[in-house]
Design an enzyme around this catalytic site. Structure first.
Site, mmCIF file in Angstrom:
data_model
loop_
_atom_site.group_PDB
_atom_site.id
_atom_site.type_symbol
_atom_site.label_atom_id
_atom_site.label_comp_id
_atom_site.label_asym_id
_atom_site.label_seq_id
_atom_site.Cartn_x
_atom_site.Cartn_y
_atom_site.Cartn_z
ATOM 1 N N LYS A 1 8.202 8.284 -0.034
ATOM 2 C CA LYS A 1 7.472 7.020 0.074
ATOM 3 C C LYS A 1 6.938 6.845 1.485
ATOM 4 C CE LYS A 1 9.351 3.413 -1.960
ATOM 5 N NZ LYS A 1 10.354 2.386 -2.374
ATOM 6 N N HIS B 1 2.706 4.309 -9.885
ATOM 7 C CA HIS B 1 3.514 3.434 -9.033
ATOM 8 C C HIS B 1 2.816 2.114 -8.723
ATOM 9 C CE1 HIS B 1 6.239 6.781 -8.516
ATOM 10 N NE2 HIS B 1 5.243 7.531 -8.081
ATOM 11 N N ARG C 1 3.971 -11.633 1.991
ATOM 12 C CA ARG C 1 2.717 -12.263 1.574
ATOM 13 C C ARG C 1 2.881 -12.778 0.154
ATOM 14 N NH1 ARG C 1 1.281 -8.351 -1.984
ATOM 15 N NH2 ARG C 1 1.620 -6.181 -1.399
#
Length: 670
Positions: free
Chosen positions: A158, A235, A297
């Site tokens: 990742k 993903h 966010r």
């Protein structure tokens, strides 16, 4: 409360923020690039400021241009939306230095959660469970391969600065690690200008469950419950729902507590999401979930939380940014019913969900559905370009329970009409109708596991072929009548579909091209309509009318059907039960067939940048061999050989920008 708000974003989130800001009496300012001069969010705002060329790196990702636009218009606050600069700590600081309120968390909190490796270390200190893995600074490929061996395959690579599934690769065996690492680093560098990665254990039967948190500047932090975002492709989330199906109450409490701890640990303020991975192999349990990351966010999927709590999270953001306390305490936050959201993308499910571009020639939705909310970023006639995320919008259904919400969403999707670029509309409807989805057999591998049912291969169904042939015949008659009126020619009995034929019935064979398949369809008049028989299939009697707004109202056999019919410069698009089919008719009664192009070439499916070329002239390749890696919309697509052959020419090199349809590789003729 401040009186003016600039939205530093585009598309559906900009429209969404404008809607709430307007309801609160705020003056709204949009920003736009060259590509967005006529965009929906620009039309919705009170003012709009041009900030640069189409490329995001030269417009929406330029903090100084956003600040300049805010100063020019007197904006007191800036809402960053999601994506672009929403998690950019330097931008938050620049707003503060300019005396403008940033509608988001403090820069320190963004930095603390911005890098996945540092965030996991911080969460461990805060006693929040994390996924086993390597989160250190050593980026040597051999070292990372060793860490993957230590952790145990399968693992996830990742991007440290990642998001949206970019820079992420699952690796099942050591032999595949080096190639996957290079690909992940390349994509991470392109998307985030940071190629660093971390390695995590891939959890068996993973459920992606996240908790919405909110904090104010007065020390209050609350959880607004969880969302299940397990249905993903590449993903990236496609379907989200709240609350998570099968969630035990003690696990909800434990997960919410962990999320609040995480927010408190970094002195958070505003809307945030704590994302967890849960092991769903034996059902959900409070001792089998792990922290993945925090998004500092608002999330794309926030509407499902709004639906079950009855709260407007954008309004909460604006009030907290203005210094007000949270509107509700933890014990006052409701959880009513169930909500499901589907993301409508311009992409082709039949081609591994590769993004699609083009003008939306049709975008119509059923009206007067109080159980449905639509958050759209475009209108009919707008262009979906290669420069930005291909999401068209979101459709959200709320019901008393999960069964009711899913049923309402499936019915709505079935009646939507979208044409132009390829979309995932029919795919979404198939997910909603899937027995496995309705039974909540969920994990992040759901789509891959059921792909043959969700994206069935093969020619268009017989019912669709009959509708297409009928629509073509009706449209052809309209064109012929219009031409006769224009030229004042008498109506010819030979052009009529009324069975007037000297010596017997008039029968013709239509040749329809549909998604690469050539369909030969026999048609002959039958009563008020036609007898339609696809080659090798059963005959159906069909009749109907084309309305002025492009609706095909038909009777096929004994069924009454409604389909969308969109005439184009070449061919037409038929829209039936959420699926759109492009047809190119070769009609002997009209124009001559165009000369067909040659075969034996691989072309770019859309505009993009060549990242890697894997072959050279003279190479012999097998079917499925990788030829070229193309990057478009920040995603990589590997173009492969359709059959065995010998490469004749390679017409693009690494780093080249190519147009959609450009011939990249050709093959020698057999």
């Amino acid at each position: 409360m401040f009186k003016s708000l600039l939205i530093a974003n585009r598309g559906e989130i900009a429209v969404r923020v404008i809607r709430t800001a307007r309801a609160m009496g705020l003056r709204t300012i949009a920003v736009y690039s060259d590509a967005d001069a006529n965009a929906y969010h620009v039309a919705e705002a009170d003012e709009a400021v041009h900030i640069g060329p189409a490329a995001a790196a030269e417009s929406y990702l330029r903090p100084e241009k956003i600040i300049e636009a805010a100063k020019l218009t007197g904006a007191e606050a800036i809402h960053p939306g999601y994506g672009f600069l929403s998690e950019n700590a330097a931008f938050a600081e620049a707003c503060a230095e300019a005396g403008i309120i940033f509608v988001g968390p403090p820069a320190e909190a963004i930095r603390a959660m911005g890098l996945k490796d540092a965030a996991k270390a911080l969460m461990e200190k805060a006693d929040v469970p994390v996924v086993p893995g390597y989160h250190g600074d050593n980026q040597d490929p051999e070292f990372l391969a060793g860490e993957a061996e230590r952790i145990g395959y399968p693992v996830l690579i990742k991007a440290v600065a990642g998001g949206g599934g970019k820079g992420m690769r699952r690796v099942d065996a050591a032999d595949d690690f080096a190639k996957a690492l290079k690909s992940a680093q390349r994509e991470a560098s392109s998307a985030f200008s940071d190629e660093r990665v971390l390695i995590e254990k891939f959890v068996t039967s993973p459920r992606h469950i996240e908790v919405q948190v909110f904090a104010d500047g007065h020390g209050n932090v609350v959880s607004l419950w969880e969302r299940d975002c397990s249905l993903q492709r590449r993903h990236q989330k496609v379907i989200e729902e709240a609350p998570a199906p099968g969630m035990p109450s003690d696990m909800r409490d434990a997960m919410s507590d962990a999320a609040v701890k995480a927010a408190l640990a970094i002195g958070y303020r505003g809307a945030g999401t704590i994302e967890f991975i849960a092991d769903g192999s034996n059902g959900l349990s409070k001792d089998r979930f792990f922290f993945m990351e925090m998004n500092t966010r608002l999330q794309v999927e926030h509407p499902v939380t709004e639906a079950i709590t009855g709260q407007d999270l954008v309004e909460w953001q604006l009030r907290v940014a203005a210094g007000e306390p949270l509107p509700l305490a933890q014990d006052e936050i409701p959880l009513n019913g169930h909500a499901v959201e589907a993301r409508l993308y311009a992409e082709d499910p039949a081609k591994s969900f590769f993004p699609s571009t083009g003008r939306l020639v049709r975008l119509r939705m059923p009206q007067n559905r109080p159980e449905i909310r639509t958050d759209m970023g475009v209108r009919e006639g707008d262009e979906v370009t290669m420069f930005y995320d291909p999401m068209i919008g979101k459709i959200i259904a709320h019901g008393a329970d999960r069964h009711q919400a899913i049923g309402a969403l499936a019915n709505f999707l079935r009646q939507m009409e979208v044409a132009g670029p390829k979309t995932n509309l029919r795919f979404l409807e198939r997910v909603m109708s899937s027995e496995a989805f309705r039974a909540a057999h969920l994990d992040t591998g759901f789509i891959d596991r059921h792909i043959s049912d969700l994206v069935p291969k093969g020619p268009a169904p017989a019912e669709v072929i009959a509708l297409a042939a009928l629509g073509h015949l009706l449209a052809r008659d309209e064109r012929q009548c219009a031409r006769q009126l224009e030229t004042a020619e008498p109506h010819s009995p030979w052009a009529a579909n009324d069975s007037f034929v000297l010596g017997g019935h008039r029968r013709e064979v239509l040749r329809l091209e549909c998604d690469g398949d050539t369909l030969m369809v026999g048609v002959e008049p039958s009563g008020e309509g036609w007898r339609i028989q696809p080659e090798g299939g059963e005959a159906l009697v069909a009749s109907g009318t084309l309305s002025a707004d492009g609706a095909l109202l038909a009777t096929v056999g004994t069924r009454r059907l409604r389909a969308g019919f969109v005439a184009q410069a070449k061919g037409f698009v038929l829209i039936h039960e959420g699926a759109s089919y492009g047809f190119d008719p070769h009609d002997a009664l009209e124009a001559d067939d165009a000369a067909e192009g040659g075969t034996g070439a691989v072309t770019a499916p859309m505009p993009g940048k060549v990242i890697q070329v894997a072959v050279k002239p003279g190479d012999r390749v097998k079917k499925g061999s990788a030829l070229v890696v193309l990057e478009a919309m920040k995603m990589e697509q590997t173009l492969s050989a359709a059959s065995d052959g010998v490469v004749a020419s390679v017409n693009a090199g690494e780093g080249d920008q190519v147009d959609g349809g450009a011939v990249l590789v050709t093959f020698e003729e057999e």
